[in-house]
Write an enzyme that holds these catalytic residues in place. Sequence first.
Site, short mmCIF file in Angstrom:
data_model
loop_
_atom_site.label_atom_id
_atom_site.label_comp_id
_atom_site.label_asym_id
_atom_site.label_seq_id
_atom_site.Cartn_x
_atom_site.Cartn_y
_atom_site.Cartn_z
N SER A 107 -7.55 11.98 1.64
CA SER A 107 -8.20 12.89 2.61
C SER A 107 -9.50 13.42 2.05
O SER A 107 -10.49 13.58 2.76
CB SER A 107 -7.26 14.07 2.91
OG SER A 107 -6.05 13.60 3.45
N HIS B 168 17.15 3.73 24.57
CA HIS B 168 17.84 2.49 24.19
C HIS B 168 19.14 2.75 23.43
O HIS B 168 19.86 1.80 23.09
CB HIS B 168 16.91 1.60 23.34
CG HIS B 168 15.88 0.87 24.15
ND1 HIS B 168 14.77 1.49 24.66
CD2 HIS B 168 15.80 -0.43 24.53
CE1 HIS B 168 14.04 0.60 25.33
NE2 HIS B 168 14.65 -0.57 25.26
N GLU C 96 -7.21 6.46 8.55
CA GLU C 96 -8.51 6.90 9.09
C GLU C 96 -8.48 8.40 9.42
O GLU C 96 -9.04 8.84 10.42
CB GLU C 96 -8.91 6.03 10.29
CG GLU C 96 -9.13 4.58 9.84
CD GLU C 96 -9.94 3.74 10.80
OE1 GLU C 96 -10.78 4.29 11.52
OE2 GLU C 96 -9.73 2.51 10.79
N GLU D 87 -3.81 16.38 10.01
CA GLU D 87 -4.33 17.64 9.46
C GLU D 87 -5.86 17.57 9.34
O GLU D 87 -6.56 18.54 9.62
CB GLU D 87 -3.71 17.92 8.08
CG GLU D 87 -2.21 18.24 8.12
CD GLU D 87 -1.33 17.03 8.44
OE1 GLU D 87 -1.73 15.88 8.16
OE2 GLU D 87 -0.22 17.24 9.00
C1 LIG Z 1 -1.33 1.12 5.88
C2 LIG Z 1 -2.58 1.86 5.46
C3 LIG Z 1 -3.82 1.27 5.64
C4 LIG Z 1 -4.98 1.89 5.19
N1 LIG Z 1 -6.19 1.25 5.29
C5 LIG Z 1 -7.26 1.78 4.64
C6 LIG Z 1 -8.49 1.04 4.55
O1 LIG Z 1 -8.63 -0.07 5.09
N2 LIG Z 1 -9.51 1.58 3.84
C7 LIG Z 1 -9.43 2.78 3.24
O2 LIG Z 1 -10.39 3.20 2.61
N3 LIG Z 1 -8.29 3.52 3.33
C8 LIG Z 1 -7.21 3.04 4.00
N4 LIG Z 1 -6.04 3.74 4.07
C9 LIG Z 1 -5.98 5.06 3.43
C10 LIG Z 1 -5.83 6.21 4.43
O3 LIG Z 1 -7.03 6.44 5.09
C11 LIG Z 1 -5.30 7.43 3.64
O4 LIG Z 1 -3.94 7.14 3.33
C12 LIG Z 1 -5.41 8.71 4.41
O5 LIG Z 1 -6.76 9.10 4.59
C13 LIG Z 1 -4.67 9.87 3.71
O6 LIG Z 1 -4.97 9.93 2.35
P1 LIG Z 1 -3.76 9.98 1.29
O7 LIG Z 1 -2.80 8.90 1.62
O8 LIG Z 1 -4.34 9.99 -0.07
O9 LIG Z 1 -3.03 11.36 1.57
P2 LIG Z 1 -3.45 12.78 0.96
O10 LIG Z 1 -4.90 13.00 1.17
O11 LIG Z 1 -2.90 12.91 -0.41
O12 LIG Z 1 -2.65 13.77 1.94
C14 LIG Z 1 -1.30 14.15 1.74
C15 LIG Z 1 -0.99 15.25 2.77
O13 LIG Z 1 -1.83 16.40 2.52
C16 LIG Z 1 -2.55 16.72 3.70
N5 LIG Z 1 -3.86 17.26 3.35
C17 LIG Z 1 -4.76 16.75 2.47
N6 LIG Z 1 -5.86 17.53 2.45
C18 LIG Z 1 -5.66 18.54 3.32
C19 LIG Z 1 -6.42 19.67 3.77
N7 LIG Z 1 -7.64 19.89 3.31
N8 LIG Z 1 -5.87 20.49 4.68
C20 LIG Z 1 -4.64 20.26 5.17
N9 LIG Z 1 -3.86 19.22 4.79
C21 LIG Z 1 -4.36 18.36 3.90
C22 LIG Z 1 -2.67 15.40 4.46
O14 LIG Z 1 -2.94 15.63 5.82
C23 LIG Z 1 -1.28 14.82 4.21
O15 LIG Z 1 -0.37 15.40 5.09
C24 LIG Z 1 -4.88 3.17 4.58
C25 LIG Z 1 -3.64 3.79 4.44
C26 LIG Z 1 -2.49 3.15 4.87
C27 LIG Z 1 -1.17 3.84 4.67
#
Ligand SMILES: Cc1cc2nc3c(=O)[nH]c(=O)nc-3n(C[C@H](O)[C@H](O)[C@H](O)COP(=O)(O)OP(=O)(O)OC[C@H]3O[C@@H](n4cnc5c(N)ncnc54)[C@H](O)[C@@H]3O)c2cc1C
Length: 385
Positions: A132, A343, A368, A372
């Site tokens: 994020s 179902h 994307e 949040e």
């Molecule tokens: C199947 C899949 C495909 C993907 N494809 C791509 C891709 O092609 N290219 C790419 O670059 N990325 C890709 N991603 C990455 C995706 O964009 C990130 O997983 C996503 O942005 C969330 O980041 P994170 O997983 O590190 O979660 P984190 O950022 O660690 O978040 C964990 C939790 O904390 C919350 N959180 C974090 N910050 C805040 C805040 N400031 N306020 C409130 N809540 C917060 C989040 O909403 C979430 O609930 C992909 C992810 C998946 C699972």
Amino acid sequence: MDFEIPENLRMITDTVRRLVQRELEPISRQVEEQDHIPESVVQTMRELGLFGLSIPEAYGGLGLSTLGECLVYEELAKVNACFRNRIATNNGIGSQGLVLDGTEQQKQRYLPRLASGQWIGCFALSEPGAGSDAAGVQTTAVMEGDHWVLNGRKHFITNGDIADLATVFAVTDRQKRAKGGITAFLVERSFAGYQVGTIEKKMGHRGSHTSELIFDNCRVPAENVLGGPSMVGRGFQSAMKTLDKGRLTIGAAALGAAQRLLELSLDYAKQRVQFGRPIAEFQSIKNMLADMATEIYAARQMLHHAAWLRDQKGTAVIKEASMVKLFCTNMAGRVADMAVQIHGGMGYMQEYPVERFYRDLRLTRIYEGTDEIQRLVIARELLKE
Ligand SMILES: Cc1cc2nc3c(=O)[nH]c(=O)nc-3n(C[C@H](O)[C@H](O)[C@H](O)COP(=O)(O)OP(=O)(O)OC[C@H]3O[C@@H](n4cnc5c(N)ncnc54)[C@H](O)[C@@H]3O)c2cc1C
């Protein structure tokens, strides 16, 4: 107000609907089991121009409007998320940086290959320590002579394992970071030091892979800074512009899946008999069907309006795109839950597609930008107004 979908968009949507019914639906279960889309089907998708939906005609694409692209995704998402994923990076996050910010030379070199599906593009922003908080990327790029040298590890990269071209975001100035210190690079798979890492094991979206990308002293020619030398330090802004459209198209994918779940639920409710009557005659089942249809109707108006708005304005629709992603993906999650409920036990069995839709849709609220983050963006835009 004219709510009519233009004739040219209806034609392409009909073509995709036929592809879904004739070629994709029959192999959907096989793709799920084998975690692989047959090459013959990918070739058909290439021939229909699906890899270049949003790429301008001047570079070999179909040059569809945002609304057109969303309509195509709605249709494709009715069958299985992996088919959209295969073309989505070439039309979206894997090409939009080039379309919006690329130099003419970069566009000429890469866009025709992406539009034809000869090459696959991907978008490499996320890292183990930066999701994020994308501005926290740790991958570095240092200038050495006429090359940039990249070091770092990206993860969760959609189509990372099959991509020929990655748009990679790296830190070029640690102090400035998002404000002038992150640069986007166009990195070809063949460049020395580019490696595909682990293919991640996921909850769903089988048939579509995400992987790590590793840059180990990866040498990128200076001319491969996205947008040229004047764009050094402006990669974060480019990433945000690219994600704006992606949020609308993920909304479209969620909407298409929700529509299919409603259709499956209507069919099942009419044919499943309990207590001597089709379950569709029970008021609580009717309530769920009515709620599903109402939510889908609301989501469709919202998505089509925001896509139309983006096409009219020709610029980002930041607040609306985040609203669409937040609402459509949560709506689809609620619809999927009701579909499983209608179902009964069959909704929990792999024999029926609702089980797969339920798992696959969960991702739409994460990638994307999570729910949040969408709320943060919407509130930020509201407070600015
Ligand atoms: C199947 C899949 C495909 C993907 N494809 C791509 C891709 O092609 N290219 C790419 O670059 N990325 C890709 N991603 C990455 C995706 O964009 C990130 O997983 C996503 O942005 C969330 O980041 P994170 O997983 O590190 O979660 P984190 O950022 O660690 O978040 C964990 C939790 O904390 C919350 N959180 C974090 N910050 C805040 C805040 N400031 N306020 C409130 N809540 C917060 C989040 O909403 C979430 O609930 C992909 C992810 C998946 C699972």
